[in-house]
Design an enzyme around this catalytic site. Structure first.
Site, PDB file in Angstrom:
ATOM      1  N   HIS A  20      -7.078 -11.915   1.340  1.00 19.66           N
ATOM      2  CA  HIS A  20      -7.913 -12.693   2.253  1.00 19.66           C
ATOM      3  C   HIS A  20      -9.135 -13.236   1.516  1.00 19.66           C
ATOM      4  O   HIS A  20      -9.884 -12.482   0.906  1.00 19.66           O
ATOM      5  CB  HIS A  20      -8.326 -11.820   3.423  1.00 19.66           C
ATOM      6  CG  HIS A  20      -9.034 -12.566   4.493  1.00 19.66           C
ATOM      7  ND1 HIS A  20      -9.926 -11.962   5.328  1.00 19.66           N
ATOM      8  CD2 HIS A  20      -8.993 -13.865   4.883  1.00 19.66           C
ATOM      9  CE1 HIS A  20     -10.406 -12.854   6.174  1.00 19.66           C
ATOM     10  NE2 HIS A  20      -9.847 -14.007   5.920  1.00 19.66           N
ATOM     11  N   ASP A  28      -6.298 -32.352 -10.113  1.00 24.23           N
ATOM     12  CA  ASP A  28      -5.754 -33.534 -10.766  1.00 24.23           C
ATOM     13  C   ASP A  28      -5.611 -33.250 -12.263  1.00 24.23           C
ATOM     14  O   ASP A  28      -6.003 -32.181 -12.743  1.00 24.23           O
ATOM     15  CB  ASP A  28      -6.617 -34.770 -10.481  1.00 24.23           C
ATOM     16  CG  ASP A  28      -8.052 -34.668 -10.995  1.00 24.23           C
ATOM     17  OD1 ASP A  28      -8.318 -33.950 -11.979  1.00 24.23           O
ATOM     18  OD2 ASP A  28      -8.928 -35.331 -10.408  1.00 24.23           O
ATOM     19  N   HIS A  99     -18.632 -32.533  -6.134  1.00 23.94           N
ATOM     20  CA  HIS A  99     -17.642 -32.324  -7.197  1.00 23.94           C
ATOM     21  C   HIS A  99     -18.120 -31.234  -8.161  1.00 23.94           C
ATOM     22  O   HIS A  99     -17.320 -30.431  -8.652  1.00 23.94           O
ATOM     23  CB  HIS A  99     -17.394 -33.636  -7.943  1.00 23.94           C
ATOM     24  CG  HIS A  99     -16.328 -33.547  -8.983  1.00 23.94           C
ATOM     25  ND1 HIS A  99     -15.030 -33.216  -8.677  1.00 23.94           N
ATOM     26  CD2 HIS A  99     -16.362 -33.752 -10.315  1.00 23.94           C
ATOM     27  CE1 HIS A  99     -14.309 -33.219  -9.792  1.00 23.94           C
ATOM     28  NE2 HIS A  99     -15.095 -33.536 -10.794  1.00 23.94           N
ATOM     29  N   TYR A 121     -11.118 -37.477  -8.475  1.00 26.21           N
ATOM     30  CA  TYR A 121     -11.580 -36.454  -7.527  1.00 26.21           C
ATOM     31  C   TYR A 121     -10.460 -35.880  -6.656  1.00 26.21           C
ATOM     32  O   TYR A 121     -10.723 -35.330  -5.590  1.00 26.21           O
ATOM     33  CB  TYR A 121     -12.717 -36.975  -6.642  1.00 26.21           C
ATOM     34  CG  TYR A 121     -13.874 -37.525  -7.417  1.00 26.21           C
ATOM     35  CD1 TYR A 121     -14.710 -36.664  -8.128  1.00 26.21           C
ATOM     36  CD2 TYR A 121     -14.115 -38.885  -7.465  1.00 26.21           C
ATOM     37  CE1 TYR A 121     -15.776 -37.172  -8.866  1.00 26.21           C
ATOM     38  CE2 TYR A 121     -15.176 -39.400  -8.199  1.00 26.21           C
ATOM     39  CZ  TYR A 121     -16.007 -38.532  -8.903  1.00 26.21           C
ATOM     40  OH  TYR A 121     -17.057 -39.021  -9.630  1.00 26.21           O
ATOM     41  N   ALA A 122      -9.220 -35.992  -7.077  1.00 29.47           N
ATOM     42  CA  ALA A 122      -8.093 -35.453  -6.306  1.00 29.47           C
ATOM     43  C   ALA A 122      -7.933 -33.968  -6.620  1.00 29.47           C
ATOM     44  O   ALA A 122      -7.083 -33.570  -7.419  1.00 29.47           O
ATOM     45  CB  ALA A 122      -6.812 -36.227  -6.610  1.00 29.47           C
ATOM     46  N   ASN A 123      -8.783 -33.163  -6.010  1.00 27.02           N
ATOM     47  CA  ASN A 123      -8.782 -31.713  -6.192  1.00 27.02           C
ATOM     48  C   ASN A 123      -9.058 -31.071  -4.842  1.00 27.02           C
ATOM     49  O   ASN A 123      -9.830 -31.605  -4.055  1.00 27.02           O
ATOM     50  CB  ASN A 123      -9.882 -31.282  -7.178  1.00 27.02           C
ATOM     51  CG  ASN A 123      -9.823 -32.044  -8.480  1.00 27.02           C
ATOM     52  OD1 ASN A 123      -8.939 -31.845  -9.283  1.00 27.02           O
ATOM     53  ND2 ASN A 123     -10.773 -32.958  -8.674  1.00 27.02           N
TER      54      ASN A 123
END
Length: 132
Positions: A20, A28, A99, A121-123
Site C-alpha cells: 500500500h 517516457d 516535473h 513530459y509523458a510520465n
C-alpha cells in the site's frame, strides 16, 4: 500462460510485490532514472511501446489509489485537457505536480518502467492501493 493483459514477467512480478502506497513510475524514453528503484526498460524504438499501451497493461493488474502527472504535460490552451496517453485510462483524476517533483519522486519509487514514448513530459506516478 497468463490470462491478464500484462504478459511481461518482470513487470508483473514487480506489481505483485507492491505494498500500500508503493510507487510505480511509467516513464517516457528521456526521463532520467535514479539508481535506487528497480528499472524495467521496455523501450525498443522511438514510440515503441507507447506509454498509453503500457499504462493500460499495468492498470489491468495494479490497484491504483493515486496518480500524479507533471503540470507541464497538460495542454492549458485546450482547457487543461489530460494528455492523450493518459485520457480515459484512469478511474481517478491524476494530481498535478511539477516535473521537478515528479523526477524527485522517481528516487522513492519501487520500480521505474521506461517506455519508447517520445512525447515531452509523458510520465506518470502510480501509487498502489488496496483491494479491500
Amino acid at each position: 500462460m497468463k490470462r491478464t493483459l500484462l504478459l511481461h514477467p518482470e513487470l508483473s512480478q514487480s506489481i505483485a510485490r507492491l505494498g500500500h502506497g508503493d510507487m510505480v513510475v511509467l516513464a517516457d524514453a528521456g526521463l532520467p532514472i535514479p539508481d535506487g528503484p528497480r528499472r524495467i526498460d521496455l523501450a525498443v524504438t522511438p514510440g515503441v511501446p507507447r506509454l498509453a499501451d503500457v499504462l493500460r497493461a499495468v492498470l489491468s493488474e495494479m490497484q491504483v489509489e493515486r496518480a500524479m502527472i507533471a503540470r507541464e504535460a497538460i495542454d492549458a490552451g485546450a482547457g487543461h485537457v489530460l494528455p492523450a496517453w493518459c485520457a480515459g485510462q484512469l478511474t481517478i483524476a491524476p494530481e498535478m505536480i511539477s516535473h521537478e517533483e515528479l523526477k524527485r519522486l522517481c528516487a522513492r519509487a519501487k520500480v521505474v518502467v521506461r517506455t519508447g514514448e517520445c512525447t515531452p513530459y509523458a510520465n506518470i506516478v502510480l501509487c498502489a492501493g488496496v483491494t479491500f
